[in-house]
Motif scaffolding. Sequence first.
Motif, PDB file in Angstrom:
ATOM      1  N   ALA A 117       0.855  -1.190   0.000  1.00 29.15           N
ATOM      2  CA  ALA A 117       0.000   0.000   0.000  1.00 29.15           C
ATOM      3  C   ALA A 117       0.887   1.234   0.000  1.00 29.15           C
ATOM      4  O   ALA A 117       2.034   1.197   0.467  1.00 29.15           O
ATOM      5  CB  ALA A 117      -0.932   0.017   1.212  1.00 29.15           C
ATOM      6  N   TYR A 118       0.340   2.311  -0.537  1.00 35.41           N
ATOM      7  CA  TYR A 118       1.045   3.589  -0.595  1.00 35.41           C
ATOM      8  C   TYR A 118       0.063   4.663  -0.144  1.00 35.41           C
ATOM      9  O   TYR A 118      -0.971   4.878  -0.784  1.00 35.41           O
ATOM     10  CB  TYR A 118       1.518   3.859  -2.025  1.00 35.41           C
ATOM     11  N   LEU A 119       0.353   5.310   0.979  1.00 30.83           N
ATOM     12  CA  LEU A 119      -0.585   6.241   1.610  1.00 30.83           C
ATOM     13  C   LEU A 119      -0.136   7.682   1.449  1.00 30.83           C
ATOM     14  O   LEU A 119       1.066   7.975   1.442  1.00 30.83           O
ATOM     15  CB  LEU A 119      -0.701   5.948   3.111  1.00 30.83           C
ATOM     16  N   TRP A 120      -1.106   8.572   1.400  1.00 30.35           N
ATOM     17  CA  TRP A 120      -0.812  10.005   1.476  1.00 30.35           C
ATOM     18  C   TRP A 120      -1.266  10.526   2.833  1.00 30.35           C
ATOM     19  O   TRP A 120      -2.413  10.307   3.253  1.00 30.35           O
ATOM     20  CB  TRP A 120      -1.514  10.767   0.355  1.00 30.35           C
ATOM     21  N   LEU A 121      -0.348  11.209   3.516  1.00 24.59           N
ATOM     22  CA  LEU A 121      -0.627  11.774   4.824  1.00 24.59           C
ATOM     23  C   LEU A 121      -0.706  13.294   4.707  1.00 24.59           C
ATOM     24  O   LEU A 121       0.000  13.906   3.900  1.00 24.59           O
ATOM     25  CB  LEU A 121       0.478  11.391   5.825  1.00 24.59           C
ATOM     26  N   VAL A 122      -1.547  13.907   5.537  1.00 26.32           N
ATOM     27  CA  VAL A 122      -1.742  15.353   5.508  1.00 26.32           C
ATOM     28  C   VAL A 122      -1.426  15.945   6.878  1.00 26.32           C
ATOM     29  O   VAL A 122      -1.369  15.240   7.888  1.00 26.32           O
ATOM     30  CB  VAL A 122      -3.193  15.723   5.111  1.00 26.32           C
ATOM     31  N   ASP A 123      -1.218  17.264   6.903  1.00 25.31           N
ATOM     32  CA  ASP A 123      -1.051  17.958   8.173  1.00 25.31           C
ATOM     33  C   ASP A 123      -2.278  17.718   9.050  1.00 25.31           C
ATOM     34  O   ASP A 123      -3.401  17.652   8.546  1.00 25.31           O
ATOM     35  CB  ASP A 123      -0.864  19.463   7.943  1.00 25.31           C
ATOM     36  N   ASN A 124      -2.058  17.631  10.343  1.00 23.18           N
ATOM     37  CA  ASN A 124      -3.158  17.282  11.248  1.00 23.18           C
ATOM     38  C   ASN A 124      -4.212  18.388  11.308  1.00 23.18           C
ATOM     39  O   ASN A 124      -3.889  19.541  11.606  1.00 23.18           O
ATOM     40  CB  ASN A 124      -2.624  17.026  12.652  1.00 23.18           C
ATOM     41  N   PRO A 125      -5.468  18.054  11.040  1.00 24.93           N
ATOM     42  CA  PRO A 125      -6.534  19.050  11.175  1.00 24.93           C
ATOM     43  C   PRO A 125      -6.855  19.295  12.640  1.00 24.93           C
ATOM     44  O   PRO A 125      -6.451  18.528  13.528  1.00 24.93           O
ATOM     45  CB  PRO A 125      -7.711  18.385  10.459  1.00 24.93           C
ATOM     46  N   LYS A 126      -7.597  20.344  12.903  1.00 23.64           N
ATOM     47  CA  LYS A 126      -7.908  20.714  14.287  1.00 23.64           C
ATOM     48  C   LYS A 126      -8.639  19.603  15.027  1.00 23.64           C
ATOM     49  O   LYS A 126      -8.426  19.403  16.228  1.00 23.64           O
ATOM     50  CB  LYS A 126      -8.758  21.993  14.305  1.00 23.64           C
ATOM     51  N   ARG A 132      -1.328  -1.263  10.270  1.00 22.28           N
ATOM     52  CA  ARG A 132      -0.274  -1.268  11.290  1.00 22.28           C
ATOM     53  C   ARG A 132       0.538  -2.563  11.249  1.00 22.28           C
ATOM     54  O   ARG A 132       1.764  -2.547  11.412  1.00 22.28           O
ATOM     55  CB  ARG A 132      -0.889  -1.044  12.674  1.00 22.28           C
ATOM     56  N   ALA A 133      -0.130  -3.680  11.021  1.00 18.73           N
ATOM     57  CA  ALA A 133       0.586  -4.950  10.931  1.00 18.73           C
ATOM     58  C   ALA A 133       1.529  -4.954   9.735  1.00 18.73           C
ATOM     59  O   ALA A 133       2.679  -5.423   9.830  1.00 18.73           O
ATOM     60  CB  ALA A 133      -0.404  -6.105  10.832  1.00 18.73           C
ATOM     61  N   LYS A 134       1.074  -4.425   8.601  1.00 18.75           N
ATOM     62  CA  LYS A 134       1.911  -4.381   7.401  1.00 18.75           C
ATOM     63  C   LYS A 134       3.054  -3.377   7.567  1.00 18.75           C
ATOM     64  O   LYS A 134       4.139  -3.566   7.007  1.00 18.75           O
ATOM     65  CB  LYS A 134       1.062  -4.008   6.190  1.00 18.75           C
ATOM     66  N   MET A 135       2.813  -2.300   8.334  1.00 19.92           N
ATOM     67  CA  MET A 135       3.882  -1.345   8.592  1.00 19.92           C
ATOM     68  C   MET A 135       5.041  -2.012   9.311  1.00 19.92           C
ATOM     69  O   MET A 135       6.217  -1.716   9.057  1.00 19.92           O
ATOM     70  CB  MET A 135       3.359  -0.168   9.433  1.00 19.92           C
ATOM     71  N   GLN A 136       4.726  -2.903  10.244  1.00 17.02           N
ATOM     72  CA  GLN A 136       5.765  -3.612  10.984  1.00 17.02           C
ATOM     73  C   GLN A 136       6.636  -4.450  10.050  1.00 17.02           C
ATOM     74  O   GLN A 136       7.794  -4.744  10.357  1.00 17.02           O
ATOM     75  CB  GLN A 136       5.132  -4.511  12.052  1.00 17.02           C
ATOM     76  N   GLN A 137       6.081  -4.827   8.913  1.00 15.35           N
ATOM     77  CA  GLN A 137       6.824  -5.614   7.929  1.00 15.35           C
ATOM     78  C   GLN A 137       7.478  -4.737   6.862  1.00 15.35           C
ATOM     79  O   GLN A 137       8.091  -5.258   5.926  1.00 15.35           O
ATOM     80  CB  GLN A 137       5.889  -6.618   7.257  1.00 15.35           C
ATOM     81  N   GLY A 138       7.340  -3.422   6.986  1.00 16.27           N
ATOM     82  CA  GLY A 138       7.934  -2.513   6.010  1.00 16.27           C
ATOM     83  C   GLY A 138       7.245  -2.512   4.670  1.00 16.27           C
ATOM     84  O   GLY A 138       7.870  -2.182   3.645  1.00 16.27           O
ATOM     85  N   LEU A 139       5.951  -2.829   4.647  1.00 21.31           N
ATOM     86  CA  LEU A 139       5.234  -3.007   3.385  1.00 21.31           C
ATOM     87  C   LEU A 139       4.362  -1.817   3.006  1.00 21.31           C
ATOM     88  O   LEU A 139       3.643  -1.878   2.011  1.00 21.31           O
ATOM     89  CB  LEU A 139       4.354  -4.268   3.464  1.00 21.31           C
ATOM     90  N   ILE A 140       4.419  -0.738   3.795  1.00 18.51           N
ATOM     91  CA  ILE A 140       3.561   0.422   3.527  1.00 18.51           C
ATOM     92  C   ILE A 140       4.432   1.642   3.225  1.00 18.51           C
ATOM     93  O   ILE A 140       5.159   2.151   4.083  1.00 18.51           O
ATOM     94  CB  ILE A 140       2.636   0.729   4.719  1.00 18.51           C
ATOM     95  N   GLY A 141       4.365   2.116   1.990  1.00 19.59           N
ATOM     96  CA  GLY A 141       5.062   3.340   1.602  1.00 19.59           C
ATOM     97  C   GLY A 141       4.133   4.531   1.694  1.00 19.59           C
ATOM     98  O   GLY A 141       2.940   4.403   2.002  1.00 19.59           O
ATOM     99  N   GLY A 142       4.681   5.706   1.427  1.00 13.16           N
ATOM    100  CA  GLY A 142       3.821   6.875   1.454  1.00 13.16           C
ATOM    101  C   GLY A 142       4.581   8.169   1.339  1.00 13.16           C
ATOM    102  O   GLY A 142       5.818   8.197   1.283  1.00 13.16           O
TER     103      GLY A 142
END
Length: 249
Positions: A139-148, A198-208
């Motif tokens: 998976a490849y995610l886009w993250l944004v600045d935290n909203p209020k 979160r489980a896939k993140m532990q395996q290094g499988l999530i880019g972004g």
Amino acid sequence: MKAMILAAGRGERLRPLTDTLPKPLAEVVGKPLIVYHIERLAALGITEIVINHAWLGHKLEASLGDGSAWGVSISYSPETEALETGGGIKQALPLLGDEPFLVLNGDVYIDSLPSVKGLALDAALNTAKIAELMREQEAYLWLVDNPKQHPEGDFALRDGKVNDEDEPKLTFSGMAIYHPRFFDGAPSGRFGLAPMLRAKMQQGLIGGEHYPHLWCDVGTLARLESLDAELRTALSHTGPALSKTKVVR
């Protein structure tokens, strides 16, 4: 490349508007939120779109039809009960095929589709480039600045990978590319996406990467009204092209 727009939510915090209207049909500057997504996908050559729905889904289908009004082809994945994000995507996999696909939340407003490492997410970002991107990640995610309304954020970025341990945390935008194998072994029925991510993140499988442009989670009547007012003000100053300035979150 196919795209899926998530549109099955009930929209409790947008009541009473959503008592009679699916949340993605809520209007900003006189146009339904989901139509902005469809128009932007069509403009970039992404013309095969899957939309899931549950609450008042028949109104979505009646409003959007087969997508031909925008030069796209829309398929629907109806849910007898909302399956949450994970369950909704898994149910729709037969419509999405065997290649990586883009997912967008139907209840957010963005001023442009995201780019991938500086490359526009359009016909120029061809299958080979996407395949290369997803060869070693699911998976490849886009993250944004935290909203209020979500100051603590969700995930962090480090060297092009997403994790839930580092600081500072950013907010997951809901925009992502998934490879179908991300859902291998996932349960049937209703389930959320966050535990799997979160489980896939532990395996290094999530880019972004970070999405630096306008993004607004239109989750309450107050935010809907504020976004509408901000965009109308921007239109009055800039004409038909909406301002790229970040508006209220």
